[in-house]
Scaffold this motif. Structure first.
Motif, mmCIF file in Angstrom:
data_model
loop_
_atom_site.group_PDB
_atom_site.id
_atom_site.type_symbol
_atom_site.label_atom_id
_atom_site.label_comp_id
_atom_site.label_asym_id
_atom_site.label_seq_id
_atom_site.Cartn_x
_atom_site.Cartn_y
_atom_site.Cartn_z
ATOM 1 N N PHE A 119 0.928 -1.246 -0.096
ATOM 2 C CA PHE A 119 -0.037 -0.025 0.038
ATOM 3 C C PHE A 119 0.946 1.195 -0.070
ATOM 4 O O PHE A 119 0.483 2.220 -0.674
ATOM 5 C CB PHE A 119 -0.886 0.062 1.204
ATOM 6 N N ASP A 124 -1.453 -2.372 -3.964
ATOM 7 C CA ASP A 124 -2.762 -2.388 -3.465
ATOM 8 C C ASP A 124 -3.246 -3.558 -2.445
ATOM 9 O O ASP A 124 -4.117 -3.944 -2.297
ATOM 10 C CB ASP A 124 -3.906 -2.645 -4.765
ATOM 11 N N THR A 184 -2.135 3.717 2.871
ATOM 12 C CA THR A 184 -1.075 4.199 2.048
ATOM 13 C C THR A 184 -0.191 5.427 2.647
ATOM 14 O O THR A 184 0.866 5.714 2.059
ATOM 15 C CB THR A 184 -1.704 4.842 0.893
#
Length: 311
Positions: A119, A124, A184
């Motif tokens: 991330f 992803d 993230t």
């Protein structure tokens, strides 16, 4: 090419560039990722480093080294000073900066690997969740499972803090480090935003502090669990206190339930153990981090015993 801004107003961080102050974390990341971006060097900015005091607050320049902070705040902010002076190695503390530690990137080995995406590196998923996460979180609250890396963020969580940005605006500590839920991000600063200083309110009269980190080797290691506490005693009772733990979640955690047990109580063995157990009430360990539940208890006990000894 390296730029040396001469004032906060002249800081310009182009797309694809990175800022450097102490550079202790940046240089390792550039090496492991074989990257050579444009670097904006902040060390030449007047007033970026140093400690000043006025109006009941202490202002710590973002570029102040951790060694200077540990020495300069030993009397007025013992918990913050002890935590800062205990992290990393003497060489890192002499070079690494206060704001740099606050905004460093995750120490996860998947993020640091040049050929693995997660991330935080543009992927992803969190490969640590389905892979090896021995040093991961024990409070599972985010898709990312590696703990927040900053000891200083944990220590500041126990204080009244204002963060001064280079553009003149101010933010809370939470506005800077976030709540850990965004997998993230390690912090909430946008590209090009720079911390000019951290302001901390004066400590309590007669304040004492303690810090302890549980690590996997004798010294110079990232904490498996760490804890910091500050307190003001009236006789044998803890009239005021603050307690936080780190190495256990994607954000440092303030232990409100433990503080409620401690405040107004004599810091005896029974109270210390009750407070330590309260720190694990919401624990949700991963398959490989169950050992950290007991380690949280042991680390908090040691920290509170050190606070008692300092009274």
């Amino acid at each position: 090419m390296i730029d040396f801004p001469d004032s906060y107003a002249s800081i310009d961080v182009p797309d694809g560039a990175v800022v450097r102050s102490g550079g202790t974390d940046l240089q390792e990341r550039l090496r492991s990722h074989n990257s050579q971006p444009h670097i904006v060097d902040l060390t030449g900015i007047a007033g970026f480093a140093g400690i000043t005091r006025s109006d009941g607050r202490v202002r710590i320049g973002g570029g102040t080294t951790m060694a200077v902070v540990a020495r300069g705040l030993a009397e007025s902010h013992p918990a913050l000073a002890i935590a800062t002076g205990s992290l990393a190695t003497p060489q890192v503390r002499a070079t690494g900066t206060f704001a740099g530690n606050l905004t460093q990137r995750t120490r996860c080995w998947y993020y640091r690997h040049p050929e693995i995406d997660c991330f935080k590196s543009g992927g992803d998923s969190c490969p640590a969740r389905t892979g090896r996460h021995l040093y991961g979180v024990v409070f599972d609250r985010s898709e990312c499972v590696h703990p927040h890396p900053s000891t200083i963020a944990m220590a500041l969580l126990c204080h009244d803090v204002t963060v001064e940005m280079a553009d003149g605006s101010t933010r809370t500590l939470g506005d800077v480090i976030g709540d850990g839920t965004d997998p993230t991000r390690d912090h909430r600063l946008a590209h090009g935003e720079v911390i000019a200083a951290i302001e901390v309110a004066d400590g309590w009269a007669g304040e004492r502090g303690a810090y302890f980190r549980s690590i996997s080797r004798f010294e110079a290691e990232w904490p498996l669990v760490e804890a910091v506490t500050r307190g003001r005693f009236e006789g044998d009772r803890l009239a005021e206190c603050a307690l936080a733990i780190g190495g256990v979640a994607t954000e440092p955690l303030r232990m409100a339930a433990a503080e409620e047990i401690l405040t107004g109580a004599a810091l005896d063995d029974t109270t210390i153990h009750r407070a330590a157990q309260a720190c694990t009430e919401d624990a949700s360990p991963l398959p490989e981090t169950g050992y950290k539940v007991d380690l949280v208890v042991a680390t908090v006990i040691e920290t509170l015993e050190r606070l008692r000894a300092a009274a």
